[in-house]
Scaffold this motif. Structure first.
Motif, mmCIF file in Angstrom:
data_model
loop_
_atom_site.group_PDB
_atom_site.id
_atom_site.type_symbol
_atom_site.label_atom_id
_atom_site.label_comp_id
_atom_site.label_asym_id
_atom_site.label_seq_id
_atom_site.Cartn_x
_atom_site.Cartn_y
_atom_site.Cartn_z
ATOM 1 N N PRO A 104 1.874 -4.763 8.523
ATOM 2 C CA PRO A 104 2.151 -4.266 7.032
ATOM 3 C C PRO A 104 0.944 -4.539 6.145
ATOM 4 C CG PRO A 104 3.592 -6.521 7.518
ATOM 5 C CD PRO A 104 2.702 -5.979 8.953
ATOM 6 N N ALA A 105 0.316 -5.601 6.619
ATOM 7 C CA ALA A 105 -0.952 -6.015 5.402
ATOM 8 C C ALA A 105 -2.046 -4.896 5.357
ATOM 9 C CB ALA A 105 -1.459 -7.361 6.085
ATOM 10 N N TYR A 106 -1.997 -4.048 6.359
ATOM 11 C CA TYR A 106 -2.972 -2.793 6.388
ATOM 12 C C TYR A 106 -2.618 -2.094 5.053
ATOM 13 C CZ TYR A 106 -5.559 -3.750 10.637
ATOM 14 O OH TYR A 106 -6.416 -4.094 11.580
ATOM 15 N N GLY A 130 -11.570 -10.023 -0.446
ATOM 16 C CA GLY A 130 -10.727 -8.795 0.108
ATOM 17 C C GLY A 130 -11.439 -8.513 1.401
ATOM 18 N N LYS A 131 -12.777 -8.363 1.222
ATOM 19 C CA LYS A 131 -13.504 -7.812 2.456
ATOM 20 C C LYS A 131 -13.337 -8.979 3.653
ATOM 21 C CE LYS A 131 -18.362 -7.005 3.926
ATOM 22 N NZ LYS A 131 -19.624 -7.213 3.511
ATOM 23 N N GLU A 132 -13.298 -10.096 3.371
ATOM 24 C CA GLU A 132 -13.014 -11.321 4.412
ATOM 25 C C GLU A 132 -11.720 -11.359 5.133
ATOM 26 O OE1 GLU A 132 -16.548 -12.132 2.003
ATOM 27 O OE2 GLU A 132 -14.599 -11.691 1.440
ATOM 28 N N LEU A 133 -10.672 -11.112 4.130
ATOM 29 C CA LEU A 133 -9.349 -10.747 4.535
ATOM 30 C C LEU A 133 -9.274 -9.617 5.511
ATOM 31 C CD1 LEU A 133 -7.474 -11.820 1.316
ATOM 32 C CD2 LEU A 133 -7.510 -13.118 3.458
ATOM 33 N N HIS A 134 -9.947 -8.448 5.252
ATOM 34 C CA HIS A 134 -9.907 -7.374 5.924
ATOM 35 C C HIS A 134 -10.523 -7.444 7.268
ATOM 36 C CE1 HIS A 134 -10.980 -2.781 5.976
ATOM 37 N NE2 HIS A 134 -9.788 -3.027 6.619
ATOM 38 N N ASP A 316 8.511 -7.768 -1.321
ATOM 39 C CA ASP A 316 8.795 -9.035 -1.093
ATOM 40 C C ASP A 316 9.486 -9.192 0.226
ATOM 41 O OD1 ASP A 316 8.495 -9.746 -3.750
ATOM 42 O OD2 ASP A 316 10.349 -9.764 -4.589
ATOM 43 N N SER A 317 9.946 -8.233 0.864
ATOM 44 C CA SER A 317 10.700 -8.276 2.279
ATOM 45 C C SER A 317 9.653 -8.660 3.081
ATOM 46 C CB SER A 317 11.416 -6.667 2.699
ATOM 47 O OG SER A 317 10.278 -5.777 2.712
ATOM 48 N N TYR A 318 8.451 -8.670 2.924
ATOM 49 C CA TYR A 318 7.372 -8.823 4.004
ATOM 50 C C TYR A 318 6.714 -10.141 3.700
ATOM 51 C CZ TYR A 318 7.274 -3.934 5.619
ATOM 52 O OH TYR A 318 7.653 -2.582 6.232
ATOM 53 N N MET A 319 7.213 -10.995 2.687
ATOM 54 C CA MET A 319 6.693 -12.168 2.243
ATOM 55 C C MET A 319 6.729 -13.248 3.546
ATOM 56 S SD MET A 319 4.514 -11.790 -0.269
ATOM 57 C CE MET A 319 4.346 -13.319 -0.918
ATOM 58 N N ASP A 320 7.632 -13.074 4.402
ATOM 59 C CA ASP A 320 7.727 -14.128 5.329
ATOM 60 C C ASP A 320 6.483 -14.025 6.367
ATOM 61 O OD1 ASP A 320 8.635 -11.790 6.532
ATOM 62 O OD2 ASP A 320 10.176 -12.564 7.637
ATOM 63 N N ASP A 321 5.977 -12.918 6.323
ATOM 64 C CA ASP A 321 4.540 -12.909 7.173
ATOM 65 C C ASP A 321 3.446 -13.505 6.524
ATOM 66 O OD1 ASP A 321 3.226 -11.057 9.624
ATOM 67 O OD2 ASP A 321 2.027 -11.522 8.183
ATOM 68 N N ALA A 325 1.444 -12.163 3.119
ATOM 69 C CA ALA A 325 1.744 -12.952 1.705
ATOM 70 C C ALA A 325 0.126 -13.435 1.317
ATOM 71 C CB ALA A 325 2.528 -14.480 2.038
ATOM 72 N N LYS A 326 -0.631 -13.997 2.275
ATOM 73 C CA LYS A 326 -1.987 -14.293 1.923
ATOM 74 C C LYS A 326 -2.826 -13.148 1.153
ATOM 75 C CE LYS A 326 -5.832 -16.398 3.990
ATOM 76 N NZ LYS A 326 -6.688 -17.156 5.628
ATOM 77 N N ILE A 327 -2.669 -12.084 1.684
ATOM 78 C CA ILE A 327 -3.460 -10.989 1.373
ATOM 79 C C ILE A 327 -2.802 -10.544 0.027
ATOM 80 C CG2 ILE A 327 -3.947 -8.506 1.858
ATOM 81 C CD1 ILE A 327 -4.338 -9.395 5.127
ATOM 82 N N ARG A 328 -1.582 -10.425 -0.067
ATOM 83 C CA ARG A 328 -0.787 -9.956 -1.350
ATOM 84 C C ARG A 328 -1.112 -11.002 -2.425
ATOM 85 N NH1 ARG A 328 5.821 -9.568 -2.610
ATOM 86 N NH2 ARG A 328 5.301 -8.835 -4.610
ATOM 87 N N ASN A 329 -1.060 -12.064 -2.270
ATOM 88 C CA ASN A 329 -1.453 -13.301 -3.234
ATOM 89 C C ASN A 329 -2.916 -13.103 -3.495
ATOM 90 O OD1 ASN A 329 1.115 -14.234 -3.108
ATOM 91 N ND2 ASN A 329 0.668 -15.833 -1.815
ATOM 92 N N SER A 330 -3.873 -12.805 -2.812
ATOM 93 C CA SER A 330 -5.132 -12.745 -3.028
ATOM 94 C C SER A 330 -5.434 -11.612 -3.910
ATOM 95 C CB SER A 330 -6.080 -12.648 -1.691
ATOM 96 O OG SER A 330 -7.571 -12.079 -2.094
ATOM 97 N N ALA A 331 -4.691 -10.295 -3.703
ATOM 98 C CA ALA A 331 -5.201 -9.328 -4.533
ATOM 99 C C ALA A 331 -4.448 -9.352 -5.689
ATOM 100 C CB ALA A 331 -4.558 -7.926 -3.600
ATOM 101 N N GLU A 332 -3.356 -9.885 -5.853
ATOM 102 C CA GLU A 332 -2.603 -10.102 -7.080
ATOM 103 C C GLU A 332 -3.249 -11.108 -7.979
ATOM 104 O OE1 GLU A 332 1.564 -10.687 -6.696
ATOM 105 O OE2 GLU A 332 1.769 -8.559 -5.928
#
Length: 359
Positions: A104-106, A130-134, A316-321, A325-332
């Motif tokens: 889902p992080a894609y 972001g590039k490193e997380l990609h 929020d439904s994907y935050m247990d992954d 969560a790491k990618i979402r938190n980084s982007a935000e």
């Protein structure tokens, strides 16, 4: 985490120092097969794939040639990920939110509801990790991936009737991929993910009641104004849409460092040029659509609020992954660190310029 195992060998010299064998790179000219999620001629998106391919060849002085296969020519539009991950093809060009079933992080490397604009995406990608997380995400699937295109903020889409309240989405047959599509499902829409080259026919046949695609230029080229005249100009679902160029990681690592740099450089240049291509063409296209009788609309605040609630629920439904969560938190976090300045500088300037000089 990389799902592949890498064998590392070393030899001990008489002094006790370890000596690693130098990488072995393929010699001579090489043709790489690129599969895409785009039909030939799809405005803007196929252009991004073509520019990436042409620039890779130019930067390597012809040592690398890219053979582009449009959607359906080798594999289907949504099958390019598996084709490259498995080694059936060497590269893909696509919108990676088509691959949420892989991870889902894609979604973050295309666009997420209420997410980053194109400017904010580039800030996060090139300056905010972001590039490193990609790359970290790509390693799981044996891919080396770079952003290679951006459509800008996408339109809310084409509808057979006006949308006046959230209730109007109930039972609506709507084409919208990604997490935005999942949010629309929360509002009762019957959401479908259809490749871009197939959307016109689905809308014309009545298989769809509504669709989003990209924006005025690409949508006009697709011909949606021939079917419906209700066009919502701003959408919540994809505020700064990234396109991606991915190479099978074994293939990438078999290239010389200069060739690897050529692929990365081609992707970065395409990323910038493609955004300019879309934005330069959207404004004139919007005026043509209006002249052709298209009614350009905006969703009201009640609908925007409903979009927001549904989007937060989906995200929020994907935050247990852990990686999501790491990618979402980084982007935000990146958005939070830059939006204050943008909102106080560029946003104010544009509003005042338009007030003083006219839009």
């Amino acid at each position: 985490m990389d799902r592949r195992s890498f064998l590392k060998t070393s030899a001990l010299a008489g002094t006790g120092a370890a000596t690693l064998a130098a990488p072995a790179y393929a010699q001579g000219k090489r043709t790489l097969t690129m599969v895409t999620s785009w039909g030939r001629g799809l405005a803007g998106v196929f252009d991004a794939a073509q520019q990436s391919a042409d620039m890779i060849s130019a930067l390597t002085d012809g040592q690398l040639t890219v053979d582009i296969k449009a959607a359906g020519e080798l594999v289907g539009a949504f099958e390019v990920f598996d084709a490259v991950s498995s080694g059936q093809a060497d590269m893909y060009h696509a919108a990676e939110y088509y691959f949420l079933n892989q991870h889902p992080a894609y979604a973050y490397f295309t666009g997420v509801p209420f997410g980053l604009t194109s400017t904010e995406t580039n800030i996060w990608y090139y300056q905010g990790g972001g590039k490193e997380l990609h790359d970290e995400l790509g390693q799981i699937f044996g891919l080396k991936t770079f952003l290679a295109g951006n459509t800008g903020t996408q339109a809310g889409g084409w509808y057979r009737k006006e949308i006046n309240s959230p209730d109007d989405f109930q039972g609506l047959k709507l084409r919208m991929p990604g997490l935005g599509g999942q949010a629309m499902g929360k509002l009762g829409a019957s959401v479908q993910a259809i490749p871009g080259g197939e959307v016109y026919q689905a809308l014309a046949s009545g298989a769809l009641d509504a669709t989003e695609w990209i924006g005025p230029w690409a949508d006009e080229k697709a011909g949606f104004q021939e079917i419906t005249k209700f066009y919502y100009a701003s959408g919540f679902h994809e505020p700064g849409v990234g396109l991606a160029l991915a190479t099978n990681r074994d293939v990438f690592e078999d290239l010389t460092p200069a060739q690897q740099t050529a692929i990365e450089t081609a992707a970065a240049v395409t990323n910038q040029n493609n955004l300019a291509l879309f934005i330069a063409n959207h404004g004139p296209a919007l005026q043509r659509l209006k002249s052709a009788g298209v009614k350009v609309l905006q969703f009201n605040d009640e609908i925007w609020d409903a979009f927001g609630r549904a989007s937060i629920e989906v995200m929020d439904s994907y935050m247990d992954d852990e990686l999501f969560a790491k990618i979402r938190n980084s982007a935000e976090a990146s958005r939070g660190s830059t939006s204050g300045w943008i909102s106080q500088s560029e946003s104010v300037f544009v509003a005042q310029r338009d007030r003083v000089l006219g839009g």
